[in-house]
Motif scaffolding. Structure first.
Motif, PDB file in Angstrom:
ATOM      1  N   ILE A  91      90.906 -31.223 -44.367  1.00 39.17           N
ATOM      2  CA  ILE A  91      90.257 -31.572 -45.636  1.00 39.17           C
ATOM      3  C   ILE A  91      90.429 -33.057 -45.924  1.00 39.17           C
ATOM      4  CG2 ILE A  91      90.643 -29.281 -46.626  1.00 39.17           C
ATOM      5  CD1 ILE A  91      92.882 -30.747 -48.415  1.00 39.17           C
ATOM      6  N   THR A  92      89.637 -33.516 -46.888  1.00 41.59           N
ATOM      7  CA  THR A  92      89.833 -34.858 -47.391  1.00 41.59           C
ATOM      8  C   THR A  92      89.750 -34.787 -48.905  1.00 41.59           C
ATOM      9  OG1 THR A  92      89.254 -37.173 -47.048  1.00 41.59           O
ATOM     10  CG2 THR A  92      87.408 -35.638 -47.332  1.00 41.59           C
ATOM     11  N   VAL A  93      90.134 -35.881 -49.544  1.00 39.57           N
ATOM     12  CA  VAL A  93      90.207 -35.866 -51.001  1.00 39.57           C
ATOM     13  C   VAL A  93      89.336 -36.984 -51.566  1.00 39.57           C
ATOM     14  CG1 VAL A  93      92.370 -37.194 -50.870  1.00 39.57           C
ATOM     15  CG2 VAL A  93      91.835 -35.944 -52.944  1.00 39.57           C
ATOM     16  N   GLY A  94      88.646 -36.691 -52.659  1.00 37.54           N
ATOM     17  CA  GLY A  94      87.786 -37.721 -53.218  1.00 37.54           C
ATOM     18  C   GLY A  94      87.583 -37.559 -54.703  1.00 37.54           C
ATOM     19  N   ILE A  95      87.017 -38.617 -55.299  1.00 41.37           N
ATOM     20  CA  ILE A  95      86.687 -38.561 -56.727  1.00 41.37           C
ATOM     21  C   ILE A  95      85.208 -38.215 -56.841  1.00 41.37           C
ATOM     22  CG2 ILE A  95      86.404 -41.096 -56.845  1.00 41.37           C
ATOM     23  CD1 ILE A  95      87.328 -40.844 -59.825  1.00 41.37           C
ATOM     24  N   ILE A  96      84.941 -37.147 -57.572  1.00 39.93           N
ATOM     25  CA  ILE A  96      83.573 -36.642 -57.684  1.00 39.93           C
ATOM     26  C   ILE A  96      83.247 -36.387 -59.149  1.00 39.93           C
ATOM     27  CG2 ILE A  96      82.123 -34.614 -57.158  1.00 39.93           C
ATOM     28  CD1 ILE A  96      84.029 -35.005 -54.396  1.00 39.93           C
ATOM     29  N   ASN A  97      82.278 -37.106 -59.643  1.00 35.90           N
ATOM     30  CA  ASN A  97      81.931 -37.010 -61.072  1.00 35.90           C
ATOM     31  C   ASN A  97      83.176 -37.171 -61.937  1.00 35.90           C
ATOM     32  OD1 ASN A  97      79.206 -36.534 -60.446  1.00 35.90           O
ATOM     33  ND2 ASN A  97      79.707 -34.398 -59.989  1.00 35.90           N
ATOM     34  N   THR A  98      83.983 -38.132 -61.571  1.00 38.19           N
ATOM     35  CA  THR A  98      85.230 -38.528 -62.252  1.00 38.19           C
ATOM     36  C   THR A  98      86.374 -37.510 -62.111  1.00 38.19           C
ATOM     37  OG1 THR A  98      84.844 -37.605 -64.475  1.00 38.19           O
ATOM     38  CG2 THR A  98      83.892 -39.769 -64.050  1.00 38.19           C
ATOM     39  N   HIS A  99      86.142 -36.413 -61.397  1.00 39.53           N
ATOM     40  CA  HIS A  99      87.222 -35.454 -61.148  1.00 39.53           C
ATOM     41  C   HIS A  99      87.631 -35.551 -59.679  1.00 39.53           C
ATOM     42  CE1 HIS A  99      86.859 -33.733 -65.121  1.00 39.53           C
ATOM     43  NE2 HIS A  99      85.549 -33.868 -64.974  1.00 39.53           N
ATOM     44  N   TYR A 100      88.739 -34.914 -59.345  1.00 40.41           N
ATOM     45  CA  TYR A 100      89.247 -35.033 -57.979  1.00 40.41           C
ATOM     46  C   TYR A 100      89.076 -33.710 -57.247  1.00 40.41           C
ATOM     47  CZ  TYR A 100      90.813 -39.373 -59.827  1.00 40.41           C
ATOM     48  OH  TYR A 100      90.810 -40.619 -60.402  1.00 40.41           O
ATOM     49  N   ALA A 101      88.634 -33.809 -56.009  1.00 40.41           N
ATOM     50  CA  ALA A 101      88.288 -32.578 -55.285  1.00 40.41           C
ATOM     51  C   ALA A 101      88.711 -32.670 -53.829  1.00 40.41           C
ATOM     52  CB  ALA A 101      86.784 -32.346 -55.380  1.00 40.41           C
ATOM     53  N   TYR A 102      88.859 -31.476 -53.219  1.00 40.78           N
ATOM     54  CA  TYR A 102      89.080 -31.381 -51.774  1.00 40.78           C
ATOM     55  C   TYR A 102      87.765 -30.973 -51.133  1.00 40.78           C
ATOM     56  CZ  TYR A 102      94.088 -31.140 -52.913  1.00 40.78           C
ATOM     57  OH  TYR A 102      95.354 -31.407 -53.386  1.00 40.78           O
ATOM     58  N   LEU A 103      87.456 -31.617 -50.015  1.00 39.92           N
ATOM     59  CA  LEU A 103      86.231 -31.279 -49.298  1.00 39.92           C
ATOM     60  C   LEU A 103      86.544 -31.082 -47.828  1.00 39.92           C
ATOM     61  CD1 LEU A 103      85.244 -34.094 -51.260  1.00 39.92           C
ATOM     62  CD2 LEU A 103      83.267 -32.633 -50.993  1.00 39.92           C
ATOM     63  N   PRO A 104      85.790 -30.190 -47.160  1.00 39.20           N
ATOM     64  CA  PRO A 104      85.990 -30.064 -45.715  1.00 39.20           C
ATOM     65  C   PRO A 104      85.488 -31.352 -45.046  1.00 39.20           C
ATOM     66  CG  PRO A 104      84.151 -28.691 -46.459  1.00 39.20           C
ATOM     67  CD  PRO A 104      84.721 -29.332 -47.683  1.00 39.20           C
ATOM     68  N   ILE A 105      86.245 -31.856 -44.094  1.00 31.50           N
ATOM     69  CA  ILE A 105      85.908 -33.170 -43.518  1.00 31.50           C
ATOM     70  C   ILE A 105      84.464 -33.263 -43.007  1.00 31.50           C
ATOM     71  CG2 ILE A 105      86.445 -34.758 -41.606  1.00 31.50           C
ATOM     72  CD1 ILE A 105      89.420 -34.155 -42.122  1.00 31.50           C
ATOM     73  N   PRO A 106      83.954 -32.260 -42.264  1.00 26.15           N
ATOM     74  CA  PRO A 106      82.608 -32.446 -41.701  1.00 26.15           C
ATOM     75  C   PRO A 106      81.540 -32.751 -42.756  1.00 26.15           C
ATOM     76  CG  PRO A 106      83.668 -30.531 -40.731  1.00 26.15           C
ATOM     77  CD  PRO A 106      84.557 -30.983 -41.847  1.00 26.15           C
ATOM     78  N   GLU A 107      81.739 -32.250 -43.976  1.00 23.51           N
ATOM     79  CA  GLU A 107      80.728 -32.469 -45.013  1.00 23.51           C
ATOM     80  C   GLU A 107      80.668 -33.915 -45.499  1.00 23.51           C
ATOM     81  OE1 GLU A 107      78.350 -30.565 -45.997  1.00 23.51           O
ATOM     82  OE2 GLU A 107      79.000 -28.803 -44.882  1.00 23.51           O
ATOM     83  N   VAL A 108      81.767 -34.631 -45.391  1.00 21.39           N
ATOM     84  CA  VAL A 108      81.742 -36.006 -45.910  1.00 21.39           C
ATOM     85  C   VAL A 108      81.393 -37.036 -44.843  1.00 21.39           C
ATOM     86  CG1 VAL A 108      83.396 -35.474 -47.752  1.00 21.39           C
ATOM     87  CG2 VAL A 108      84.224 -36.489 -45.625  1.00 21.39           C
TER      88      VAL A 108
END
Ligand SMILES: Nc1ncnc2c1ncn2[C@@H]1O[C@H](COP(=O)(O)OP(=O)(O)OP(=O)(O)O)[C@@H](O)[C@H]1O
Ligand SMILES: O=P(O)(O)OC[C@H]1O[C@](O)(CO)[C@@H](O)[C@@H]1O
Ligand SMILES: [Mg+2]
Length: 539
Positions: free
Chosen positions: A495-512
């Protein structure tokens, strides 16, 4: 896969997704543009005309296309379900169904590292401030009413609302690693970026709060896993306390390096069971491959990425750390170019900024400075010569304003340069120097038209990348670093971590990393930039 029940999915209202036909207004011209699917992540390619909103084809990152039949009354639910699956985050229990979860040692009320674990792990039972595994963040927040709305991404002709939920980041009540059994490693790869040290610092501090004592830095990127001369750097709060006060990376960075299986061999040898990988698209591709290899070998390891790129070219995120700082620094270079140009007779200032595939820094710095007359980015084609070319407009600017400032992204105008096919150690194409090219062409052109000009060229590239993070990036790095550790302890990997619409989320790496995020020439932001510079289309 998440271990708990699936998120709440409702599908009654309408919000758009993939883009279709978009009405573009540019310098008084209106044109109907059918946009190609910008995002496989958006997952839908759009049909060739507005009237043919009958089927949308879902593109699965190079895999087979899944077709969405819009005449199916259940298509929204199906899409939402598919989306949930795509953005589910791999969990240790996928491979180890019997993995034991223990109460978190990350006590939300404790300010200092946990010292003793005898008699069980400390936990705060009265105040529940943890993130529930079913908490979600909404990926898209605008409900477009028409495909002609600026930036609209629609699946059907009504721009129906489709909910797209992603996993909320943060500390969980249950963790899947016992801190005393953790050996955590941190690695920084690719180019430098402001904030690397801030992220390293917060990963280390947060690991210590969980009670981890064995924390190491792998020197000089992935290379540090194979080069016998490079030794692990023991890390602790004491070591990292002040590293954020300077730019660069405490651990060093590199491109290229060993194969994935060599890296995983080395991790096995060293007993690393948590790996925090700070880097861009390439680094994340590597991190995902490491995660997959660990799963193949049945290793109980958490691999968590933190996206690092001043280019801001990682999908779905509001921004990546270091980008704000880069824009701020770039502005300084633009200001110098402006002062030089403005103080000279027929002065022309040219600034080249980073951005291999994406012109975000050039666009934002041009907007922020308000001193740029021409901004050139890779996403928007242009001619230098000819009646609509950049040089003709430059001449007009000199005649009317007396001076001009051009800001170019490094990836701009590559079609106008000779290709070399040269690659760097990571396999990235080495770009031609468009900044130098436009400088030379400018000088030549004004000589030909017998107009004296004073051209000053500034390439602040490495000065920008090497500075320390500004306050806003410092905070972003803090949150991302902490969340990376929470994700690993929660048992997530790949996974990776990012700021999305001012909130923080985990995303599966292939999607980013499906492809680099780029400036949308139809976006409001690019149009704002054009409004600011006043430049015409150079085509
Ligand atoms: N597809 C891939 N699979 C495995 N490893 C990769 C892949 N692409 C790149 N890497 C490795 O990731 C590391 C960093 O890659 P790269 O130099 O492209 O930088 P990056 O992470 O994209 O950051 P930057 O934004 O600075 O370019 C390198 O060590 C490279 O070998
Ligand atoms: O000179 P280096 O270290 O290879 O890095 C240059 C690259 O780094 C980037 O900023 C990405 O980090 C690109 O825009 C640029 O092409
Ligand atoms: Mg890259």
């Amino acid at each position: 896969m998440d271990t708990l029940s699936p998120p709440i999915i409702t599908s009654t209202l309408s919000i758009p997704y993939s883009n279709s036909s978009v009405l573009v207004r540019s310098h008084g011209l209106s044109s109907l543009i059918l946009r190609k699917p910008r995002s496989p992540a958006a997952n839908l390619s759009l049909i060739s005309s507005r009237s043919s909103f009958t089927r949308a084809s879902a593109v699965e990152h190079g895999k087979s296309s899944v077709s969405i039949d819009l005449s199916d009354p259940n298509w929204k639910r199906k899409y939402e379900r598919e989306f949930e699956e795509r953005f589910s985050i791999p969990h240790i229990t996928d491979v180890f169904p019997d993995a034991e979860a223990i109460r978190s040692t990350f006590c939300l009320k404790m300010r200092s590292p946990t010292e003793e674990f005898v008699g069980g792990y400390p936990s705060d039972e009265e105040w529940h401030g943890y993130i529930n595994n079913n908490d979600r963040v909404l990926l898209k927040v605008i409900s477009y009413s028409s495909p002609t709305s600026a930036g609209a991404e629609c699946i059907d002709s009504d721009c129906s609302w489709v909910e797209q939920w992603i996993h909320r980041a943060g500390p969980r009540e249950k963790i899947y690693f016992r801190p005393e059994q953790v050996k955590a490693a941190i690695i920084t790869c690719g180019g430098l970026c402001p904030g690397l040290n801030d992220v390293i610092r917060h990963i280390v501090i947060t690991l210590e709060i969980y009670g981890v004592k064995n924390i190491v830095g792998i020197p000089f990127g992935y290379k540090g896993f194979s080069d016998k001369d490079l030794t692990e750097m023991p890390l602790s709060r004491k070591v990292v306390q002040n590293i954020h006060l300077s730019g660069g990376s405490l651990l060093g960075v590199s491109r290229g390096g060993p194969s994935v299986s060599e890296i995983v061999d080395s991790m096995e040898e060293r007993g690393i069971n948590m790996l925090f990988v700070l880097g861009g698209n390439g680094t994340h591709a590597g991190a995902n491959a490491i995660h997959n290899e660990c799963r193949k070998r049945k290793m109980k390891v958490a691999v968590v990425g933190v996206p690092k790129t001043i280019d801001n070219d990682i999908l779905h995120m509001d921004k990546t750390f270091g980008f704000d700082t880069a824009v701020e620094e770039a502005q300084r270079a633009i200001n110098s170019a402006y002062i030089e140009a403005h103080s000279a007779y027929h002065g022309i200032g040219i600034v080249k900024l980073m951005g291999r595939n994406s012109g975000f820094i050039a666009m934002q710095a041009s907007l922020a400075s308000g001193q740029v007359d021409i901004c050139l980015i890779p996403e928007v084609p242009f001619n230098i010569h000819g009646p609509n070319g950049v040089l003709k407009h430059l001449k007009y600017l000199i005649e009317t304003k007396g001076s001009a400032v051009i800001c170019v992204a490094e990836g701009a105008g590559q079609n106008l340069l000779e290709k070399t096919n040269a690659k760097d150690a990571s396999g990235n194409t080495i770009l031609g120097d468009f900044g130098v090219h436009i400088q030379q062409e400018t000088k030549k052109y004004f000589k030909e038209v017998s107009m004296p000009v004073d051209v000053k060229y500034i390439d602040p590239t490495y000065m920008i990348r090497a500075v320390r993070a500004n306050a806003s990036d410092g905070i972003l790095c803090t949150v991302l670093g902490q969340n990376a550790v929470h994700g690993a302890f929660a048992g997530y990997s790949g996974i990776t971590v990012g700021i999305i619409n001012t909130h923080y989320a985990y995303l599966p790496i292939p999607e980013v990393i499906a492809y680099p995020k780029s400036v949308d020439p139809n976006s409001r932001m690019w149009h704002r930039c054009l409004t600011s510079t006043g430049q015409p289309d150079f085509i």
